[in-house]
Write a protein that holds these residues in place. Structure first.
Motif, PDB file in Angstrom:
ATOM      1  N   LYS A  80       0.827  -1.206   0.000  1.00 36.26           N
ATOM      2  CA  LYS A  80       0.000   0.000   0.000  1.00 36.26           C
ATOM      3  C   LYS A  80       0.866   1.263   0.000  1.00 36.26           C
ATOM      4  O   LYS A  80       0.508   2.287  -0.586  1.00 36.26           O
ATOM      5  N   CYS A  81       2.031   1.168   0.666  1.00 38.05           N
ATOM      6  CA  CYS A  81       2.943   2.322   0.741  1.00 38.05           C
ATOM      7  C   CYS A  81       3.884   2.404  -0.461  1.00 38.05           C
ATOM      8  O   CYS A  81       4.761   3.275  -0.510  1.00 38.05           O
ATOM      9  N   GLY A  82       3.740   1.464  -1.406  1.00 42.47           N
ATOM     10  CA  GLY A  82       4.527   1.524  -2.626  1.00 42.47           C
ATOM     11  C   GLY A  82       5.877   0.854  -2.553  1.00 42.47           C
ATOM     12  O   GLY A  82       6.752   1.118  -3.386  1.00 42.47           O
ATOM     13  N   TYR A  83       6.077  -0.038  -1.581  1.00 36.48           N
ATOM     14  CA  TYR A  83       7.360  -0.726  -1.439  1.00 36.48           C
ATOM     15  C   TYR A  83       7.303  -2.111  -2.076  1.00 36.48           C
ATOM     16  O   TYR A  83       6.279  -2.803  -2.014  1.00 36.48           O
ATOM     17  N   ILE A  84       8.409  -2.505  -2.695  1.00 36.36           N
ATOM     18  CA  ILE A  84       8.545  -3.869  -3.196  1.00 36.36           C
ATOM     19  C   ILE A  84       8.957  -4.762  -2.031  1.00 36.36           C
ATOM     20  O   ILE A  84       9.812  -4.392  -1.232  1.00 36.36           O
ATOM     21  N   TRP A  85       8.353  -5.919  -1.925  1.00 33.50           N
ATOM     22  CA  TRP A  85       8.694  -6.816  -0.821  1.00 33.50           C
ATOM     23  C   TRP A  85       8.838  -8.260  -1.316  1.00 33.50           C
ATOM     24  O   TRP A  85       8.300  -8.635  -2.347  1.00 33.50           O
ATOM     25  N   TRP A  86       9.589  -9.024  -0.572  1.00 34.53           N
ATOM     26  CA  TRP A  86       9.734 -10.459  -0.807  1.00 34.53           C
ATOM     27  C   TRP A  86      10.092 -11.087   0.522  1.00 34.53           C
ATOM     28  O   TRP A  86      10.460 -10.404   1.481  1.00 34.53           O
ATOM     29  N   ALA A  87       9.972 -12.394   0.625  1.00 38.93           N
ATOM     30  CA  ALA A  87      10.215 -13.071   1.899  1.00 38.93           C
ATOM     31  C   ALA A  87      10.958 -14.377   1.654  1.00 38.93           C
ATOM     32  O   ALA A  87      10.748 -15.050   0.642  1.00 38.93           O
ATOM     33  N   ASN A  88      11.830 -14.718   2.592  1.00 36.20           N
ATOM     34  CA  ASN A  88      12.571 -15.975   2.533  1.00 36.20           C
ATOM     35  C   ASN A  88      12.088 -16.910   3.627  1.00 36.20           C
ATOM     36  O   ASN A  88      11.842 -16.484   4.753  1.00 36.20           O
ATOM     37  N   LYS A  89      11.989 -18.171   3.306  1.00 33.07           N
ATOM     38  CA  LYS A  89      11.521 -19.137   4.292  1.00 33.07           C
ATOM     39  C   LYS A  89      12.643 -19.675   5.169  1.00 33.07           C
ATOM     40  O   LYS A  89      12.390 -20.415   6.114  1.00 33.07           O
ATOM     41  N   ASP A  90      13.894 -19.320   4.864  1.00 30.87           N
ATOM     42  CA  ASP A  90      15.017 -19.855   5.642  1.00 30.87           C
ATOM     43  C   ASP A  90      15.364 -18.993   6.848  1.00 30.87           C
ATOM     44  O   ASP A  90      16.304 -19.297   7.580  1.00 30.87           O
ATOM     45  N   GLY A  91      14.625 -17.894   7.074  1.00 30.05           N
ATOM     46  CA  GLY A  91      14.868 -17.054   8.238  1.00 30.05           C
ATOM     47  C   GLY A  91      16.027 -16.103   8.091  1.00 30.05           C
ATOM     48  O   GLY A  91      16.376 -15.398   9.033  1.00 30.05           O
ATOM     49  N   SER A 124      10.836 -13.528  16.269  1.00 30.64           N
ATOM     50  CA  SER A 124      10.889 -14.919  15.811  1.00 30.64           C
ATOM     51  C   SER A 124      11.535 -15.048  14.438  1.00 30.64           C
ATOM     52  O   SER A 124      11.123 -14.403  13.476  1.00 30.64           O
ATOM     53  N   GLU A 125      12.515 -15.928  14.320  1.00 33.92           N
ATOM     54  CA  GLU A 125      13.165 -16.191  13.042  1.00 33.92           C
ATOM     55  C   GLU A 125      12.270 -17.011  12.114  1.00 33.92           C
ATOM     56  O   GLU A 125      12.593 -17.188  10.937  1.00 33.92           O
ATOM     57  N   ASP A 126      11.152 -17.508  12.628  1.00 34.16           N
ATOM     58  CA  ASP A 126      10.213 -18.250  11.791  1.00 34.16           C
ATOM     59  C   ASP A 126       9.290 -17.324  11.007  1.00 34.16           C
ATOM     60  O   ASP A 126       8.563 -17.784  10.121  1.00 34.16           O
ATOM     61  N   PHE A 179       8.960 -12.313   7.404  1.00 30.78           N
ATOM     62  CA  PHE A 179       9.575 -10.991   7.293  1.00 30.78           C
ATOM     63  C   PHE A 179      10.581 -10.744   8.422  1.00 30.78           C
ATOM     64  O   PHE A 179      10.850  -9.593   8.759  1.00 30.78           O
ATOM     65  N   PHE A 180      11.127 -11.819   8.991  1.00 32.45           N
ATOM     66  CA  PHE A 180      12.118 -11.636  10.064  1.00 32.45           C
ATOM     67  C   PHE A 180      13.275 -10.783   9.568  1.00 32.45           C
ATOM     68  O   PHE A 180      13.893 -11.058   8.545  1.00 32.45           O
ATOM     69  N   ASP A 181      13.566  -9.726  10.315  1.00 27.23           N
ATOM     70  CA  ASP A 181      14.624  -8.781   9.952  1.00 27.23           C
ATOM     71  C   ASP A 181      15.442  -8.489  11.202  1.00 27.23           C
ATOM     72  O   ASP A 181      14.949  -7.861  12.137  1.00 27.23           O
ATOM     73  N   PRO A 182      16.696  -8.954  11.275  1.00 21.60           N
ATOM     74  CA  PRO A 182      17.525  -8.710  12.463  1.00 21.60           C
ATOM     75  C   PRO A 182      17.649  -7.227  12.804  1.00 21.60           C
ATOM     76  O   PRO A 182      17.790  -6.866  13.970  1.00 21.60           O
ATOM     77  N   THR A 183      17.622  -6.368  11.771  1.00 17.20           N
ATOM     78  CA  THR A 183      17.727  -4.939  12.039  1.00 17.20           C
ATOM     79  C   THR A 183      16.499  -4.431  12.777  1.00 17.20           C
ATOM     80  O   THR A 183      16.600  -3.647  13.725  1.00 17.20           O
ATOM     81  N   LEU A 184      15.331  -4.890  12.361  1.00 22.85           N
ATOM     82  CA  LEU A 184      14.096  -4.518  13.045  1.00 22.85           C
ATOM     83  C   LEU A 184      14.073  -5.098  14.459  1.00 22.85           C
ATOM     84  O   LEU A 184      13.648  -4.441  15.410  1.00 22.85           O
ATOM     85  N   LYS A 185      14.556  -6.319  14.587  1.00 22.00           N
ATOM     86  CA  LYS A 185      14.641  -6.957  15.905  1.00 22.00           C
ATOM     87  C   LYS A 185      15.565  -6.163  16.829  1.00 22.00           C
ATOM     88  O   LYS A 185      15.240  -5.914  18.004  1.00 22.00           O
ATOM     89  N   ASN A 186      16.725  -5.752  16.303  1.00 21.16           N
ATOM     90  CA  ASN A 186      17.653  -4.961  17.111  1.00 21.16           C
ATOM     91  C   ASN A 186      17.060  -3.601  17.476  1.00 21.16           C
ATOM     92  O   ASN A 186      17.312  -3.073  18.560  1.00 21.16           O
TER      93      ASN A 186
END
Length: 284
Positions: A39-50, A156-158, A161-168
């Motif tokens: 909705k905000c115009g960002y391209i996104w993708w996700a990985n299943k490996d965490g 959660s790494e599961d 959209f797990f992002d270590p930067t967001l987690k930190n």
């Protein structure tokens, strides 16, 4: 609340959700976050490996670069409390830290994020506020559950959209908020015996129950009036006539029940390694 109602609230086909409510909440948060990015115009993708792929060849984020181990939100003071002591439950602490991030120095670390101005954090704040308004206005339990589980989803790494930067970022926010809370409590005269993100044990130094209750009520009401803790919920869980603590694994206390009767509770780590037959006698 059921998976059916969660499916309806999030407008996600029930066949796309998990078998348990917890797994379904994670899936819902992934989908709702993706919708907001689009909705905000960002391209996104996700990985299943965490392990997030930030879109630059040869560059990835090391998920082990976590601040959780060095930013500990726990205080333990070896104590024998001879005056009335209270155990306080804390809820919505992560929610409060995310929604009121401007009070906890967010601007000092956003610039190191993978995203400029960390779009992920800003989108989460918008979602949280929307759910909070839905909970207050329409008493939607689904909104409450989503609010409560956002922090688990970030950590959660599961999560897709797990992002270590967001987690930190969340780790830093919560760490700063926790230290501000402890400082405010101490400024109000509270003696901290134990504290983490979910409970605080405070000795009042008051020798009568009436003066102790007045003191703790003053402290709790003062905290919730602070702008930086506007969404934190604090409630008294236990009242102790006396309390002994070595650490979070070894403690004992004389609880005052609602009918004014007293009850001894204890927990000692050594009991876990004793033969089963002797554990009851040890606690006695």
């Amino acid at each position: 609340m059921t998976i059916d109602s969660l499916s309806s609230y999030c407008r996600i086909p029930i066949c796309s959700l998990g078998k348990s409510l917890f797994n379904s909440l994670n899936i819902c948060l992934d989908v709702l976050f993706a919708r907001e990015l689009e909705k905000c115009g960002y391209i996104w993708w996700a990985n299943k490996d965490g392990i997030p792929d930030i879109g630059t060849p040869g560059i990835s984020i090391d998920q082990n670069e976590s601040l959780s181990d060095c930013l500990k939100c726990e205080i333990i003071n070896i104590s024998f409390c001879r005056t009335f002591t209270f155990e306080i439950d804390i809820s919505l602490f992560y929610f409060n830290a995310l929604l009121l991030s401007e009070y906890f120095g967010l601007q000092t670390f956003e610039k190191n994020s993978v995203f400029d101005d960390h779009v992920g954090l800003r989108i989460l704040k918008d979602l949280l506020m929307r759910w909070y308004q839905d909970l207050i206005t329409n008493e939607k339990e689904e909104a409450n559950l989503l609010m409560q589980n956002v922090s688990l989803w970030i950590l959660s790494e599961d999560s897709l959209f797990f992002d270590p930067t967001l987690k930190n970022s969340l780790d830093r926010l919560v760490y700063t908020a926790f230290n501000q809370l402890i400082k405010k409590l101490e400024d109000l005269g509270a003696k901290i015996i134990y504290a983490n993100l979910f409970k605080i044990i405070i000795e009042t130094n008051k020798r009568t129950i009436s003066s102790a209750e007045s003191f703790i009520s003053y402290i709790l009401s003062s905290i919730v009036k602070e702008k930086n803790f506007a969404f934190v919920a604090l409630s008294i869980k236990q009242t102790y006539r006396s309390y002994l603590q070595k650490d979070k694994y070894n403690y004992a206390g004389l609880i005052i029940n609602e009918d004014k009767s007293q009850e001894l509770i204890s927990k000692w780590k050594i009991v876990d390694i004793l033969p089963k037959g002797s554990r009851t006698y040890f606690n006695q």
